[in-house]
Design an enzyme around this catalytic site. Structure first.
Site, PDB file in Angstrom:
ATOM      1  N   CYS A 168      25.840 -11.605   8.320  1.00 36.84           N
ATOM      2  CA  CYS A 168      25.768 -11.026   6.980  1.00 36.84           C
ATOM      3  C   CYS A 168      26.373 -12.081   6.066  1.00 36.84           C
ATOM      4  O   CYS A 168      27.439 -12.629   6.378  1.00 36.84           O
ATOM      5  CB  CYS A 168      26.577  -9.734   6.915  1.00 36.84           C
ATOM      6  N   CYS A 205      20.254 -12.841   2.330  1.00 44.89           N
ATOM      7  CA  CYS A 205      20.679 -11.531   2.815  1.00 44.89           C
ATOM      8  C   CYS A 205      19.977 -11.270   4.136  1.00 44.89           C
ATOM      9  O   CYS A 205      18.741 -11.191   4.182  1.00 44.89           O
ATOM     10  CB  CYS A 205      20.280 -10.473   1.784  1.00 44.89           C
ATOM     11  N   ASN A 206      20.766 -11.163   5.207  1.00 46.65           N
ATOM     12  CA  ASN A 206      20.181 -10.898   6.531  1.00 46.65           C
ATOM     13  C   ASN A 206      19.512  -9.537   6.581  1.00 46.65           C
ATOM     14  O   ASN A 206      18.459  -9.365   7.192  1.00 46.65           O
ATOM     15  CB  ASN A 206      21.264 -10.940   7.604  1.00 46.65           C
TER      16      ASN A 206
END
Ligand code: DGL
Length: 273
Positions: free
Chosen positions: A188, A77-78
């Protein structure tokens, strides 16, 4: 089978986005055991405050480590990785691989030096992301689009929903309208899941860059060089874990099964919704 092949890898995201990273990992390391964890109780992360996310991700990982004892964690998860990595690396002794925007390869690959950065509102505004741009893309113009709507569309798509081209064209308009732009960073992990639809909605070809293969290479290398001697032989079943029991998890069953996530489990957290 080598010990490396039997590592237990925890892949973590707010929702289903990390499945794009899991796919890349399973291709590179098919014999590992995978635990996929979604903090659906606090989804979406992209609109949450930094203070909330730092506490939340720490608490969720703590509970997951206690329950599953993974050998390695991928924060797929960025939005979380651009914020929480220093804190969790300081606290947990397990190797942690973060997923951050692939700005470096995008800047290298762009011929026009105009690139798009498509992430969550949180990610595109983070100081960490700005540092990546300063360090690796100082010769580029970077157009940022932060969208939670696109995250939700990817969630719905994996539950059998459609992704209308007009909606994609509206969200990506600032990128599509920029004539010189030739490269788009999918910053994302949800967005590679709808890459075909993004390509179909595009007015011209773009070079789409995501982090999946780079993460798989990083994990392979960590397993080979740092962890192989320490790993016990495990080889259990792949599991999907959620923080909130919800009916819409049933709609994910086909997707989860395609990724061999045959068992579904839950963790209960103080402070979850
Ligand atoms: N998949 C996550 C990412 O890579 C974020 C989605 C969300 O907003 O929860 O940034």
């Amino acid at each position: 089978m080598t010990q490396t092949a039997q590592a237990k890898i925890l892949v973590f995201d707010s929702g289903v986005g990390g499945l794009s990273i899991l796919q890349a990992l399973q291709q590179a390391l098919p014999a590992c055991e995978y635990i996929y964890a979604s903090d659906n109780g606090a989804f979406p992360y992209g609109t949450k405050s930094a203070a909330f996310l730092i506490e939340r991700v720490h608490n969720v990982l703590q509970a997951l480590i206690e329950k599953k004892q993974p050998d390695l964690i991928v924060v797929a998860c960025n939005t979380a990785s651009t914020l929480v990595l220093p804190r969790i690396r300081q606290h947990f002794s397990i190797p942690i691989v973060g997923v951050v925007p692939a700005i470096k390869p995008a800047a290298r690959q762009s011929k026009t030096k105009v690139i798009g950065l498509l992430g969550t509102p949180g990610t595109v505004d983070r100081p960490y992301t700005q540092e990546l741009i300063n360090e690796f893309a100082s010769d580029c113009e970077v157009i940022r689009v932060g969208s939670t709507e696109l995250v939700t569309l990817a969630e719905q798509f994996l539950r059998g929903g459609t992704v209308p081209s007009e909606t994609l064209r509206r969200i990506l308009k600032p990128l599509f309208d920029k004539q010189q732009l030739d490269t788009i960073v999918l910053a994302c992990t949800h967005f590679p899941l709808i890459k075909k639809q993004l390509i179909n909605a595009s007015p011209r070809p773009f070079n789409w860059v995501d982090s999946g293969d780079a993460i798989a290479r990083r994990v392979s290398s960590l397993l080979q060089h740092q962890l192989s001697a320490k790993l016990p032989c495990k080889g259990g079943q792949n599991t999907a874990i959620f923080t909130l029991p919800k009916n819409d998890i049933d709609l994910l069953q086909n997707t989860l099964q395609e990724l061999s996530l045959t068992h579904i489990d839950y963790i209960h957290l103080p402070g979850a919704n």
